[in-house]
Design an enzyme around this catalytic site. Structure first.
Site, PDB file in Angstrom:
ATOM      1  N   ARG A 236       0.853  -1.177   0.000  1.00  0.00           N
ATOM      2  CA  ARG A 236       0.000   0.000   0.000  1.00  0.00           C
ATOM      3  C   ARG A 236       0.893   1.232   0.000  1.00  0.00           C
ATOM      4  O   ARG A 236       1.962   1.239   0.618  1.00  0.00           O
ATOM      5  CB  ARG A 236      -0.937   0.034   1.217  1.00  0.00           C
ATOM      6  CG  ARG A 236      -2.126  -0.920   1.125  1.00  0.00           C
ATOM      7  CD  ARG A 236      -3.080  -0.499   0.024  1.00  0.00           C
ATOM      8  NE  ARG A 236      -4.288  -1.316  -0.046  1.00  0.00           N
ATOM      9  CZ  ARG A 236      -4.432  -2.388  -0.805  1.00  0.00           C
ATOM     10  NH1 ARG A 236      -3.410  -2.803  -1.536  1.00  0.00           N
ATOM     11  NH2 ARG A 236      -5.565  -3.054  -0.837  1.00  0.00           N
TER      12      ARG A 236
ATOM     13  N   GLU B 248      -3.792   8.074  -5.092  1.00  0.00           N
ATOM     14  CA  GLU B 248      -4.061   7.381  -6.353  1.00  0.00           C
ATOM     15  C   GLU B 248      -5.330   7.929  -6.989  1.00  0.00           C
ATOM     16  O   GLU B 248      -6.337   8.107  -6.292  1.00  0.00           O
ATOM     17  CB  GLU B 248      -4.196   5.875  -6.109  1.00  0.00           C
ATOM     18  CG  GLU B 248      -2.896   5.245  -5.626  1.00  0.00           C
ATOM     19  CD  GLU B 248      -3.003   3.748  -5.383  1.00  0.00           C
ATOM     20  OE1 GLU B 248      -4.098   3.172  -5.615  1.00  0.00           O
ATOM     21  OE2 GLU B 248      -2.007   3.141  -4.976  1.00  0.00           O
TER      22      GLU B 248
ATOM     23  N   HIS C 124      -1.488   0.494  -9.897  1.00  0.00           N
ATOM     24  CA  HIS C 124      -2.170  -0.381  -8.923  1.00  0.00           C
ATOM     25  C   HIS C 124      -2.881  -1.540  -9.632  1.00  0.00           C
ATOM     26  O   HIS C 124      -4.052  -1.828  -9.383  1.00  0.00           O
ATOM     27  CB  HIS C 124      -3.181   0.421  -8.090  1.00  0.00           C
ATOM     28  CG  HIS C 124      -3.463  -0.219  -6.753  1.00  0.00           C
ATOM     29  ND1 HIS C 124      -3.740   0.510  -5.624  1.00  0.00           N
ATOM     30  CD2 HIS C 124      -3.524  -1.527  -6.375  1.00  0.00           C
ATOM     31  CE1 HIS C 124      -3.961  -0.310  -4.606  1.00  0.00           C
ATOM     32  NE2 HIS C 124      -3.831  -1.561  -5.045  1.00  0.00           N
TER      33      HIS C 124
END
Length: 320
Positions: A231, A260, A279
């Protein structure tokens, strides 16, 4: 008897849906990713598979009927955990479905950085023929896996095919096959100076937030590569950028970020020693199949038999 209801807030194929209907033929099953499909059913759903942020505003202590939540991701840090815990909601995650695709991404990043594939792609766009000082290889190097769970174990297994020395870190310190030396979190700074590659596969918890910062990057070899598929908030991003700019480490492969999508103004975009993926390290054609067949269906059978769903059951105290 009151209606029992399951929401699957994902688009799944008929074959997977049929497997669930065979187990709960008398339940109402709501399926689809669009909020318009499931939002009127959230308050009285007994089981939800796939959490959506829009559900936060609908579910509260007074009206929710929710007994069990199966997430569609391994991470649970975006959930309203305190509220769900106070409502006695059991939570199971999708941990484990990512081992193959994420380990593949980890090695794509490691090999890409080592063999300068990212540099050559940039040169190709400019029709530039240049060696770019290619001189490194991955074989027989040392890799440190920070967070040895399912993903870490698959990564360690692949590393052995390259003759690598594998150092692992996990809370228990329990030994595992393919890991040469296992450490606990207290030993983080013992591991870092030994590694040619540092791979973060940790979940985000209060203990792991900001775990990697200036001190950690200074502990690494200047020739080492840093890979984060855990993360973004586990890393102090500005301090990572500083470490890259000052050549404290050789480069980074990053799939996750503090914000993000990664803001356009971030210096990371332009760095020649960084590979960025959006991601997507866990994305795979088999994702839904693994969540349903390997996790949800076995847990559903347990739930219907009056047992606690045991596969990937969240420990609220640990945060994973």
């Amino acid at each position: 008897m009151s209606e029992r209801k399951l929401i699957i807030s994902q688009n799944i194929n008929d074959s997977l849906l049929s497997k669930i209907k065979e187990i709960i033929p008398d339940w109402t099953i709501i399926v689809g990713s669009a909020p318009s499909i499931w939002e009127s059913h959230v308050a009285d759903a007994e089981i939800i598979a796939g959490w959506k942020k829009e559900m936060n505003e609908i579910i509260n202590a007074k009206q929710a009927n929710l007994k069990w939540l199966q997430t569609w991701s391994a991470g649970v840090n975006s959930l309203p955990l305190k509220r769900l815990q106070s409502n006695n909601v059991q939570i199971t995650s999708a941990n484990g479905v990512h081992a193959y695709p994420i380990s593949e991404t980890i090695f794509a990043l490691m090999l890409g950085l080592t063999r300068k594939i990212h540099t050559y792609v940039r040169q190709q766009l400019n029709q530039t023929w240049h060696h770019a000082s290619m001189n490194q290889e991955i074989h027989e190097k040392t890799v440190g896996i920070i967070g040895v769970g399912n993903i870490g174990l698959e990564t360690a297994k692949i590393a052995k095919a390259f003759g690598m020395t594998v150092l692992g870190l996990r809370n228990s310190g329990q030994a595992e096959e393919y890991v040469d030396e296992m450490y606990t979190p207290a030993d983080l700074h013992t591991i870092l100076p030994k590694c040619d590659y540092v791979i973060v596969t940790l979940p985000l918890t209060p203990k792991t937030k900001g775990l990697f910062g200036k001190k950690e990057f200074q502990s690494m070899k200047s020739s080492a590569f840093f890979i984060n598929i855990g993360r973004g908030a586990i890393v102090e991003e500005n301090e990572l950028i500083e470490a890259l700019e000052e050549k404290q480490i050789a480069g980074a492969g990053l799939d996750v970020f503090e914000i993000e999508p990664l803001p356009q103004k971030s210096p990371l975009w332009e760095m020649e020693n960084v590979i960025i993926t959006p991601h997507t390290s866990g994305s795979t054609e088999y994702y839904n199949k693994r969540v349903i067949e390997d996790i949800f269906v076995p847990n559903l059978n347990s739930y219907l038999n009056g047992k606690v769903p045991s596969i990937n059951l969240l420990d609220f105290e640990k945060g994973y």
